[in-house]
Design an enzyme around this catalytic site. Structure first.
Site, mmCIF file in Angstrom:
data_model
loop_
_atom_site.group_PDB
_atom_site.id
_atom_site.type_symbol
_atom_site.label_atom_id
_atom_site.label_comp_id
_atom_site.label_asym_id
_atom_site.label_seq_id
_atom_site.Cartn_x
_atom_site.Cartn_y
_atom_site.Cartn_z
ATOM 1 N N ALA A 143 0.861 -1.179 0.000
ATOM 2 C CA ALA A 143 0.000 0.000 0.000
ATOM 3 C C ALA A 143 0.900 1.232 0.000
ATOM 4 C CB ALA A 143 -0.888 -0.017 1.234
ATOM 5 N N GLY B 5 0.409 -5.110 0.766
ATOM 6 C CA GLY B 5 -0.768 -5.192 -0.109
ATOM 7 C C GLY B 5 -0.500 -5.967 -1.393
HETATM 8 N N1 COA Z 1 4.615 3.108 -0.830
HETATM 9 C C1 COA Z 1 5.025 4.268 -1.354
HETATM 10 N N2 COA Z 1 6.191 4.408 -2.015
HETATM 11 C C2 COA Z 1 6.967 3.318 -2.145
HETATM 12 C C3 COA Z 1 6.594 2.062 -1.621
HETATM 13 C C4 COA Z 1 5.363 1.994 -0.934
HETATM 14 N N3 COA Z 1 4.884 0.852 -0.431
HETATM 15 N N4 COA Z 1 7.569 1.176 -1.892
HETATM 16 C C5 COA Z 1 8.513 1.856 -2.571
HETATM 17 N N5 COA Z 1 8.154 3.138 -2.725
HETATM 18 C C6 COA Z 1 8.899 4.206 -3.404
HETATM 19 C C7 COA Z 1 10.092 4.660 -2.580
HETATM 20 O O1 COA Z 1 9.697 5.599 -1.598
HETATM 21 C C8 COA Z 1 10.966 5.256 -3.648
HETATM 22 O O2 COA Z 1 10.490 6.549 -3.965
HETATM 23 P P1 COA Z 1 11.560 7.775 -4.187
HETATM 24 O O3 COA Z 1 12.314 7.359 -5.425
HETATM 25 O O4 COA Z 1 10.669 8.949 -4.405
HETATM 26 O O5 COA Z 1 12.404 7.809 -2.962
HETATM 27 C C9 COA Z 1 10.695 4.369 -4.854
HETATM 28 O O6 COA Z 1 9.465 3.708 -4.608
HETATM 29 C C10 COA Z 1 11.764 3.294 -5.056
HETATM 30 O O7 COA Z 1 11.894 2.586 -3.834
HETATM 31 P P2 COA Z 1 13.296 2.362 -3.080
HETATM 32 O O8 COA Z 1 12.993 2.138 -1.633
HETATM 33 O O9 COA Z 1 14.234 3.486 -3.404
HETATM 34 O O10 COA Z 1 13.791 1.044 -3.788
HETATM 35 P P3 COA Z 1 14.767 -0.058 -3.194
HETATM 36 O O11 COA Z 1 15.093 -0.958 -4.338
HETATM 37 O O12 COA Z 1 15.885 0.560 -2.449
HETATM 38 O O13 COA Z 1 13.874 -0.870 -2.121
HETATM 39 C C11 COA Z 1 11.876 -1.990 -1.329
HETATM 40 C C12 COA Z 1 12.759 -1.607 -2.546
HETATM 41 C C13 COA Z 1 10.612 -2.653 -1.885
HETATM 42 C C14 COA Z 1 12.637 -2.983 -0.459
HETATM 43 C C15 COA Z 1 11.536 -0.728 -0.534
HETATM 44 O O14 COA Z 1 11.048 0.255 -1.424
HETATM 45 C C16 COA Z 1 10.493 -0.944 0.537
HETATM 46 O O15 COA Z 1 10.793 -1.498 1.587
HETATM 47 N N6 COA Z 1 9.223 -0.506 0.263
HETATM 48 C C17 COA Z 1 8.168 -0.580 1.229
HETATM 49 C C18 COA Z 1 7.644 -1.991 1.362
HETATM 50 C C19 COA Z 1 6.551 -2.066 2.404
HETATM 51 O O16 COA Z 1 6.771 -1.836 3.580
HETATM 52 N N7 COA Z 1 5.334 -2.413 1.959
HETATM 53 C C20 COA Z 1 4.204 -2.582 2.822
HETATM 54 C C21 COA Z 1 3.446 -1.326 2.946
HETATM 55 S S1 COA Z 1 2.054 -1.550 4.041
#
Ligand code: COA
Length: 260
Positions: free
Chosen positions: A66, A111
């Site tokens: 999400a 999600g």
């Molecule tokens: N919601 C909003 N934005 C998100 C997102 C989410 N669930 N997951 C990733 N993004 C965004 C990041 O903020 C980033 O934006 P930016 O470029 O403006 O900073 C972009 O997507 C790329 O993500 P990034 O974290 O830089 O990539 P990464 O390869 O270093 O890491 C993940 C990938 C998936 C491990 C990491 O993005 C993450 O942990 N995301 C959240 C996962 C999560 O907790 N999901 C459950 C939500 S309830």
């Protein structure tokens, strides 16, 4: 219908919904959830469509959860409405007459993992990572993760994943029964299309019956579920497809199902 956050394609009886927010790893905000729900209803109402593929744009994510930036500003009431929209989207997938295949092309977190669990078949690319990391954000899952995950992988495994927030790779997801198969990244869509095509060539009355029986049966007692099976089985004998399927078998021909 026009969509801003998803791409919708219809070809050869298959509808493909592609979540199209690669800059935020296809995170689900409110509008995207509404659009996926509406796209499912549009496909459901299109009698030419007999199977659906759900996937994410880009090579990094199916759905990374999400949308955290949207959620960070929510009041409890807004969070409740958001969770209800998420549940409604997944119930729409689960209750649809259409078999839905999740083609998991990267991160399927929060999600994203909850979405693939509402689908009927799940194919993961080798590089996919799955999990329920909500606990790391100080929340618990809101789109069915605490309910569908234990039903799929068992209570102990589900609790381990939910309580640690640990992500797992595609192979481990396959071992615990969270995905049907793991394929090379470059074979993901080809495999999903092949399976969707095979399903779309069957009697759509029966793909609908089978999906409904398995899903409904999981929530009711065995006797009631078996009675439901008898009633679906017997009503199959009023269809064109039952007559065609059995006639074609006896005449050693390929059946031509009409979905009626
Ligand atoms: N919601 C909003 N934005 C998100 C997102 C989410 N669930 N997951 C990733 N993004 C965004 C990041 O903020 C980033 O934006 P930016 O470029 O403006 O900073 C972009 O997507 C790329 O993500 P990034 O974290 O830089 O990539 P990464 O390869 O270093 O890491 C993940 C990938 C998936 C491990 C990491 O993005 C993450 O942990 N995301 C959240 C996962 C999560 O907790 N999901 C459950 C939500 S309830």
């Amino acid at each position: 219908m026009t969509y801003k956050n998803i791409l919708l394609e219809k070809k050869d009886g298959i509808g493909t919904i592609k979540i199209n927010r690669p800059k935020v790893l296809n995170a689900l905000n409110k509008d995207t959830i509404i659009e996926i729900t509406n796209a499912m209803i549009e496909l459901e109402n299109d009698k030419k469509i007999n199977a659906v593929i759900l996937t994410g744009e880009g090579d990094k994510a199916f759905i990374a959860g999400a949308d955290i930036s949207q959620m960070s500003k929510m009041t409890p009431l807004e969070a409740k409405e958001f969770a209800e929209r998420g549940h409604n989207m997944l119930n729409t997938i689960e209750k649809s007459r259409l078999p839905v295949i999740a083609a998991v092309n990267g991160y399927a977190l929060g999600g994203g993992c909850e979405t693939l669990m509402a689908c009927d078949i799940c194919i993961a690319a080798k590089s996919a990572k799955l999990g329920q990391p909500e606990i790391n954000l100080g929340i618990s899952p809101g789109f069915g993760g605490t309910q569908r995950l234990p039903r799929l992988v068992g209570r102990m495994k589900a609790k381990e994943l939910l309580l640690t927030g640990r992500n797992i790779d595609a192979e481990e997801a396959h071992c615990i029964g969270l995905v049907n198969m793991v394929v090379d990244d470059d074979k993901l869509m080809e495999t999903a299309e092949k399976i969707a095509g095979k399903i779309a060539s069957k009697s759509s009355v029966q793909t609908n019956f089978i999906k409904a029986l398995v899903n409904k049966g999981a929530d009711i007692d065995l006797n009631t579920a078996n009675s439901l099976e008898i009633s679906y089985f017997s009503s199959s004998f009023s269809t064109h497809d039952q007559k065609e399927g059995m006639k074609a078998f006896l005449e050693k021909k390929k059946p031509e199902f009409k979905g009626k």
